[in-house]
Design a protein around this motif. Structure first.
Motif, PDB file in Angstrom:
ATOM      1  N   TYR A  50      -3.673   5.875  -3.019  1.00  0.00           N
ATOM      2  CA  TYR A  50      -3.066   6.528  -4.191  1.00  0.00           C
ATOM      3  C   TYR A  50      -3.809   7.821  -4.518  1.00  0.00           C
ATOM      4  O   TYR A  50      -3.192   8.856  -4.804  1.00  0.00           O
ATOM      5  CB  TYR A  50      -3.088   5.567  -5.380  1.00  0.00           C
ATOM      6  CG  TYR A  50      -2.861   6.225  -6.722  1.00  0.00           C
ATOM      7  CD1 TYR A  50      -1.585   6.564  -7.148  1.00  0.00           C
ATOM      8  CD2 TYR A  50      -3.939   6.509  -7.574  1.00  0.00           C
ATOM      9  CE1 TYR A  50      -1.384   7.174  -8.378  1.00  0.00           C
ATOM     10  CE2 TYR A  50      -3.745   7.104  -8.794  1.00  0.00           C
ATOM     11  CZ  TYR A  50      -2.472   7.434  -9.208  1.00  0.00           C
ATOM     12  OH  TYR A  50      -2.280   8.040 -10.418  1.00  0.00           O
ATOM     13  N   TYR A  51      -5.142   7.778  -4.476  1.00  0.00           N
ATOM     14  CA  TYR A  51      -5.939   8.952  -4.805  1.00  0.00           C
ATOM     15  C   TYR A  51      -5.757  10.045  -3.763  1.00  0.00           C
ATOM     16  O   TYR A  51      -5.742  11.246  -4.103  1.00  0.00           O
ATOM     17  CB  TYR A  51      -7.409   8.551  -4.923  1.00  0.00           C
ATOM     18  CG  TYR A  51      -7.662   7.571  -6.035  1.00  0.00           C
ATOM     19  CD1 TYR A  51      -7.804   8.011  -7.353  1.00  0.00           C
ATOM     20  CD2 TYR A  51      -7.722   6.205  -5.784  1.00  0.00           C
ATOM     21  CE1 TYR A  51      -8.013   7.103  -8.383  1.00  0.00           C
ATOM     22  CE2 TYR A  51      -7.937   5.300  -6.815  1.00  0.00           C
ATOM     23  CZ  TYR A  51      -8.085   5.748  -8.113  1.00  0.00           C
ATOM     24  OH  TYR A  51      -8.279   4.851  -9.129  1.00  0.00           O
ATOM     25  N   ALA A  52      -5.604   9.657  -2.499  1.00  0.00           N
ATOM     26  CA  ALA A  52      -5.393  10.652  -1.454  1.00  0.00           C
ATOM     27  C   ALA A  52      -4.042  11.345  -1.623  1.00  0.00           C
ATOM     28  O   ALA A  52      -3.933  12.568  -1.465  1.00  0.00           O
ATOM     29  CB  ALA A  52      -5.483   9.995  -0.087  1.00  0.00           C
ATOM     30  N   VAL A  53      -3.011  10.575  -1.942  1.00  0.00           N
ATOM     31  CA  VAL A  53      -1.681  11.163  -2.123  1.00  0.00           C
ATOM     32  C   VAL A  53      -1.667  12.096  -3.329  1.00  0.00           C
ATOM     33  O   VAL A  53      -1.124  13.203  -3.274  1.00  0.00           O
ATOM     34  CB  VAL A  53      -0.624  10.051  -2.278  1.00  0.00           C
ATOM     35  CG1 VAL A  53       0.733  10.653  -2.632  1.00  0.00           C
ATOM     36  CG2 VAL A  53      -0.504   9.244  -0.991  1.00  0.00           C
TER      37      VAL A  53
ATOM     38  N   LEU B 179       0.824  -1.204   0.000  1.00  0.00           N
ATOM     39  CA  LEU B 179       0.000   0.000   0.000  1.00  0.00           C
ATOM     40  C   LEU B 179       0.861   1.258   0.000  1.00  0.00           C
ATOM     41  O   LEU B 179       0.539   2.248  -0.655  1.00  0.00           O
ATOM     42  CB  LEU B 179      -0.931   0.001   1.215  1.00  0.00           C
ATOM     43  CG  LEU B 179      -2.089  -1.006   1.184  1.00  0.00           C
ATOM     44  CD1 LEU B 179      -2.831  -0.984   2.519  1.00  0.00           C
ATOM     45  CD2 LEU B 179      -3.038  -0.713   0.047  1.00  0.00           C
ATOM     46  N   THR B 180       1.974   1.212   0.739  1.00  0.00           N
ATOM     47  CA  THR B 180       2.880   2.364   0.790  1.00  0.00           C
ATOM     48  C   THR B 180       3.490   2.650  -0.579  1.00  0.00           C
ATOM     49  O   THR B 180       3.502   3.785  -1.054  1.00  0.00           O
ATOM     50  CB  THR B 180       3.999   2.112   1.814  1.00  0.00           C
ATOM     51  OG1 THR B 180       3.425   1.934   3.106  1.00  0.00           O
ATOM     52  CG2 THR B 180       4.977   3.278   1.859  1.00  0.00           C
ATOM     53  N   LEU B 181       4.012   1.606  -1.222  1.00  0.00           N
ATOM     54  CA  LEU B 181       4.680   1.787  -2.507  1.00  0.00           C
ATOM     55  C   LEU B 181       3.698   2.126  -3.624  1.00  0.00           C
ATOM     56  O   LEU B 181       3.970   2.984  -4.468  1.00  0.00           O
ATOM     57  CB  LEU B 181       5.464   0.520  -2.863  1.00  0.00           C
ATOM     58  CG  LEU B 181       6.596   0.155  -1.887  1.00  0.00           C
ATOM     59  CD1 LEU B 181       7.262  -1.157  -2.304  1.00  0.00           C
ATOM     60  CD2 LEU B 181       7.634   1.268  -1.813  1.00  0.00           C
ATOM     61  N   LEU B 182       2.541   1.448  -3.629  1.00  0.00           N
ATOM     62  CA  LEU B 182       1.580   1.656  -4.705  1.00  0.00           C
ATOM     63  C   LEU B 182       0.753   2.925  -4.521  1.00  0.00           C
ATOM     64  O   LEU B 182      -0.016   3.288  -5.404  1.00  0.00           O
ATOM     65  CB  LEU B 182       0.648   0.445  -4.825  1.00  0.00           C
ATOM     66  CG  LEU B 182       1.313  -0.835  -5.324  1.00  0.00           C
ATOM     67  CD1 LEU B 182       0.335  -1.988  -5.304  1.00  0.00           C
ATOM     68  CD2 LEU B 182       1.858  -0.627  -6.737  1.00  0.00           C
ATOM     69  N   ALA B 183       0.876   3.578  -3.365  1.00  0.00           N
ATOM     70  CA  ALA B 183       0.240   4.880  -3.181  1.00  0.00           C
ATOM     71  C   ALA B 183       1.167   6.008  -3.599  1.00  0.00           C
ATOM     72  O   ALA B 183       0.738   7.159  -3.703  1.00  0.00           O
ATOM     73  CB  ALA B 183      -0.184   5.068  -1.729  1.00  0.00           C
ATOM     74  N   GLY B 184       2.437   5.692  -3.830  1.00  0.00           N
ATOM     75  CA  GLY B 184       3.398   6.727  -4.181  1.00  0.00           C
ATOM     76  C   GLY B 184       3.754   7.615  -3.016  1.00  0.00           C
ATOM     77  O   GLY B 184       4.037   8.803  -3.195  1.00  0.00           O
ATOM     78  N   MET B 185       3.749   7.052  -1.803  1.00  0.00           N
ATOM     79  CA  MET B 185       4.041   7.870  -0.618  1.00  0.00           C
ATOM     80  C   MET B 185       5.486   8.353  -0.611  1.00  0.00           C
ATOM     81  O   MET B 185       5.766   9.498  -0.247  1.00  0.00           O
ATOM     82  CB  MET B 185       3.763   7.070   0.655  1.00  0.00           C
ATOM     83  CG  MET B 185       2.296   6.770   0.888  1.00  0.00           C
ATOM     84  SD  MET B 185       2.056   5.908   2.455  1.00  0.00           S
ATOM     85  CE  MET B 185       0.316   5.487   2.338  1.00  0.00           C
TER      86      MET B 185
END
Length: 249
Positions: A203-206, A176-182
């Motif tokens: 991802y959308y939130a980031v 989730l961390t990597l695929l959200a682009g955090m």
């Protein structure tokens, strides 16, 4: 209905105020990432400045709080289930949804306060942010907390085991961390990663956070993120309330 929700919210909030250490410890990881990781990203931004790096990285750091903080809120509920406290509350005259709503509202407030502190650190490091963008970001964090906390309580009521809940959260935390682009924007990755990332709500939130921090307040990513998290928050909240009703028989 509102009275019962306010009573449970006040009780949960007083519990946090009596021991605020855990809420403060929860922001240490994103703050350390801001201090130690964000300066390394100046060469990856278009302007090459610290301010540009912070505009790109701070929204991801804030979402770390939602991921590693709100998703672990269910552990306290598991303990209350084991001790019989939750069952006694569920069969009392209290409005059952208020038991969950009070906790979720507390988690949303704590998450927004933590996000405010992280933004304060970023501003001290050189981030420039308008009041409108900051307020929208805090509202987005609260919406994220609605989803993450409700999901955690639903999982806690379904699993009722700390080890099981911990394994599930830890298993999904890294993807989730990597695929959200955090840490880095997903746009820097291959096409397959960009495609898979669209199935990750964070991802959308980031992406919406980066639009807000770039002062693109009319960007389409912002209403999309709010819509995604309000819908998912309503679904997970309904699930956790129904799980509580099953607990009460």
């Amino acid at each position: 209905m509102l009275r019962h929700t306010a009573l449970f919210f006040g009780h949960e909030l007083r519990t946090v105020l009596r021991n605020p250490a855990w809420a403060l410890i929860g922001i240490m990881q994103p703050v350390l990432y801001l201090l130690l990781f964000a300066p390394l990203l100046t060469t990856t931004t278009r302007g090459g400045t610290m301010g540009e790096a912070l505009r790109m990285f701070t929204p991801g750091a804030m979402m770390m709080i939602a991921l590693f903080g709100s998703l672990f809120t269910g552990f306290a509920m598991i303990n209350e289930t084991r001790n019989g406290v939750l069952e006694r509350l569920a069969v009392s005259q209290a409005w059952r949804p208020a038991i969950i709503l009070g906790r979720v509202l507390k988690d949303m407030l704590v998450l927004a306060c933590q996000a405010l502190l992280v933004m304060g650190v970023a501003v001290l490091m050189g981030l420039r942010l308008s009041l409108a963008a900051a307020l929208l970001m805090l509202l987005l964090m609260a919406a994220t907390g609605l989803f993450a906390a409700s999901l955690s309580y639903g999982l806690a009521l379904a699993i009722r085991d700390e080890n099981g809940l911990s394994q599930i959260v830890q298993f999904f935390a890294l993807p989730l961390t990597l695929l959200a682009g955090m840490l880095l924007p997903v746009s820097l990755g291959p096409q397959w990663m960009q495609t898979v990332a669209r199935f990750n709500p964070l991802y959308y939130a980031v992406e919406a956070g980066r639009s807000l921090f770039a002062e693109r307040l009319t960007d389409s990513t912002i209403p999309v993120a709010f819509a995604v998290f309000f819908v998912l928050g309503a679904l997970t909240l309904t699930w956790s309330v129904r799980s509580l009703r099953k607990l009460a028989g």
